[in-house]
Design a protein around this motif. Structure first.
Motif, PDB file in Angstrom:
ATOM      1  N   LYS A  26       0.829  -1.209   0.000  1.00 12.13           N
ATOM      2  CA  LYS A  26       0.000   0.000   0.000  1.00 12.13           C
ATOM      3  C   LYS A  26       0.866   1.264   0.000  1.00 12.13           C
ATOM      4  CE  LYS A  26      -4.186   1.983   1.910  1.00 12.13           C
ATOM      5  NZ  LYS A  26      -5.391   1.779   2.716  1.00 12.13           N
ATOM      6  N   ASN A  27       1.984   1.227   0.741  1.00 10.15           N
ATOM      7  CA  ASN A  27       2.912   2.364   0.720  1.00 10.15           C
ATOM      8  C   ASN A  27       3.373   2.683  -0.691  1.00 10.15           C
ATOM      9  OD1 ASN A  27       4.430   1.441   3.831  1.00 10.15           O
ATOM     10  ND2 ASN A  27       3.221   3.246   3.464  1.00 10.15           N
ATOM     11  N   MET A  28       3.535   1.646  -1.502  1.00 12.53           N
ATOM     12  CA  MET A  28       4.091   1.837  -2.839  1.00 12.53           C
ATOM     13  C   MET A  28       3.011   1.889  -3.918  1.00 12.53           C
ATOM     14  SD  MET A  28       7.311   2.300  -2.432  1.00 12.53           S
ATOM     15  CE  MET A  28       7.731   2.694  -0.734  1.00 12.53           C
ATOM     16  N   GLY A  29       1.736   1.883  -3.511  1.00 16.94           N
ATOM     17  CA  GLY A  29       0.653   2.056  -4.482  1.00 16.94           C
ATOM     18  C   GLY A  29       0.188   0.768  -5.144  1.00 16.94           C
ATOM     19  N   ARG A  52      -2.481   0.320   8.748  1.00 16.56           N
ATOM     20  CA  ARG A  52      -3.852   0.540   8.254  1.00 16.56           C
ATOM     21  C   ARG A  52      -4.029   0.062   6.811  1.00 16.56           C
ATOM     22  NH1 ARG A  52      -3.582   5.463   7.928  1.00 16.56           N
ATOM     23  NH2 ARG A  52      -1.491   5.491   8.792  1.00 16.56           N
ATOM     24  N   ARG A 168       7.501   1.078  -8.048  1.00 12.59           N
ATOM     25  CA  ARG A 168       6.948   2.433  -7.927  1.00 12.59           C
ATOM     26  C   ARG A 168       7.854   3.470  -8.591  1.00 12.59           C
ATOM     27  NH1 ARG A 168       2.989   4.894  -5.832  1.00 12.59           N
ATOM     28  NH2 ARG A 168       3.137   7.118  -5.428  1.00 12.59           N
TER      29      ARG A 168
ATOM     30  N   THR B 147       6.598   7.372  -1.417  1.00  4.86           N
ATOM     31  CA  THR B 147       5.423   6.565  -1.075  1.00  4.86           C
ATOM     32  C   THR B 147       4.167   7.121  -1.720  1.00  4.86           C
ATOM     33  OG1 THR B 147       5.327   7.910   0.912  1.00  4.86           O
ATOM     34  CG2 THR B 147       6.257   5.723   1.143  1.00  4.86           C
ATOM     35  N   ASP B 148       3.131   6.299  -1.728  1.00  4.99           N
ATOM     36  CA  ASP B 148       1.814   6.745  -2.177  1.00  4.99           C
ATOM     37  C   ASP B 148       1.330   7.870  -1.263  1.00  4.99           C
ATOM     38  OD1 ASP B 148      -0.734   5.403  -3.876  1.00  4.99           O
ATOM     39  OD2 ASP B 148      -1.292   6.637  -2.166  1.00  4.99           O
ATOM     40  N   GLU B 149       0.839   8.932  -1.861  1.00  4.54           N
ATOM     41  CA  GLU B 149       0.486  10.087  -1.022  1.00  4.54           C
ATOM     42  C   GLU B 149      -0.665   9.807  -0.062  1.00  4.54           C
ATOM     43  OE1 GLU B 149      -2.106  12.170  -4.625  1.00  4.54           O
ATOM     44  OE2 GLU B 149      -0.467  13.256  -3.666  1.00  4.54           O
ATOM     45  N   PHE B 151      -1.051   6.971   1.579  1.00  2.43           N
ATOM     46  CA  PHE B 151      -0.648   5.988   2.603  1.00  2.43           C
ATOM     47  C   PHE B 151       0.871   6.067   2.700  1.00  2.43           C
ATOM     48  CE2 PHE B 151       0.138   1.612   4.232  1.00  2.43           C
ATOM     49  CZ  PHE B 151      -0.717   1.651   5.315  1.00  2.43           C
TER      50      PHE B 151
END
Lengths: 260, 260
Positions: A26-29, A52, A168, B147-149, B151
């Motif tokens: 999730k951090n990396m999309g 989360r 990513r 990182t994904d903005e 998360f």
């Protein structure tokens, strides 16, 4: 394009690793997780370690065999800790990410209503012994993370983190986006060459007045100071602060002279 | 060269993260860990999560403040999750790794028996809120993992894994390459964290003495000045020049006071 990449974990023993994988994804999309015969799932520790990212765990699909996990994938990359007896095209994480994105981009450019959307999978093996030779034989590429040869066993969620990060970065590069934060928005306008030149003159004058600088024996002093401040690229507020310090210093030095 | 890189964890709450950090470091060939006021250490869970990297935990040094952790470092990189109120030069993990290795390579090429071996530190903050602005102000560069903005909160050991991986890739690349010809050798050794810290204290003291700085109403003055000089990365001769200017300024100000 990141939605077209699936992460597959095979026979994971520790549920904490499944949770940490979800968080890394999730951090990396990334969003799509398929679990092949996990030992414990669903599981409380997996949820806790996901932070989360439990939405990824909730949508995760559990299957019995790796063949099922890969059935609708056109490109499959397997992670391999070491060279096997049977040589296989072995690529680096960076090459892997470039390959995945160029393949996805090509497939997306030439949409074919007969073919489902391109899907790529990256497969991670067991905590203790990775993927079997039979499982690696289902993959198009084997990717090797360049660990230290004396301590090569990566945690499976750490391996997911590294490859998801490379995916990513390749995605951000391929979509011509620079991560927004990399483009610096400075808080103040940059000083003009003229402003900075006036600062240097003020600096030199002040250093002469306080007796630090002898213009008849200048040596490299002003050159060194110019190099220091040019390197940093001053903004307007900084020039104002530095000149304020110089003015205050001049007052101190002049006050002393007058009183002598 | 990887031995010249120190990993620093600040105020880590969960000992499992310290263990996972040790494992990630050892996988990538890093060895030196400094812990700033960890909540629980030494600790059983840290050992368990380190897998067999407990030698790194045994050699880990525990200190009270980040300043102590950085005292003998010439290059400091801080991890930053987000843009702060005051922007700072922000680089990507790949740029960070390239910068660290080109700096270490240059320092090693020109050995100076007067100067200790070049040491670089990469600093990671607390699990819940990263590094403070004051801690980030001790760094030369801020590195941001893209990182994904939606998360963006990376696990701290996962962040160590990503940056340690980039450092290893840069190391493997640099050890196969001739030093690029366009990088000019710097003429002086870089100043250590300790030397620069003493300069800031001397600067603040002098600004108070000449009446430019009111410690009871500091506003952003010292932060702005720190940002200016951290950005430029001072060498040892420059620190000596700047401190010479400060001493001369103090004499001028004190002379005036005495004569009043």
């Amino acid at each position: 394009m990141l939605q077209q990449i699936r992460i597959v974990l095979v026979n994971t023993t520790h549920p904490g690793n499944i949770g940490a994988t979800a968080r890394a994804m999730k951090n990396m999309g990334l969003a799509e997780l398929v679990l092949v015969a996990p030992k414990h799932f669903p599981n409380e520790e997996a949820n806790a370690r996901s932070s989360r990212a439990d939405d990824i765990l909730e949508r995760a699909i559990v299957v019995d065999t790796l063949e099922q996990a890969l059935a609708d994938c056109q490109l499959v990359v397997g992670t391999s800790a070491r060279q096997r007896n049977m040589p296989w095209p072995l690529i680096s994480p960076r090459q892997m990410a470039g390959q995945v994105f160029s393949d996805i981009a090509k497939a997306n450019q030439a949409p074919d209503t007969q073919t489902p959307t391109m899907k790529a999978a990256v497969v991670f093996g067991r905590e203790d012994r990775g993927l079997t030779n039979e499982e690696l034989a289902l993959c198009h590429y084997h990717v090797h993370i360049p660990t230290d040869e004396h301590f090569s066993s990566l945690n499976v969620a750490a391996a997911v983190q590294v490859l998801a990060y490379e995916l990513r970065v390749a995605y951000l590069d391929s979509s011509q986006q620079v991560a927004p934060a990399w483009q610096e928005d400075w808080d103040n306008p940059w000083a003009s060459g003229e402003d900075v030149e006036r600062f240097y003159q003020h600096l030199e004058q002040t250093l002469i007045e306080i007796g630090f600088h002898d213009p008849n024996n200048p040596r490299l002093l002003m050159t060194r100071l110019r190099r220091l401040y040019q390197r940093t690229r001053l903004d307007q507020v900084e020039v104002n602060i530095l000149r304020g310090i110089l003015s205050t210093t001049q007052k101190a030095a002049r006050g002393q002279k007058e009183s002598n």
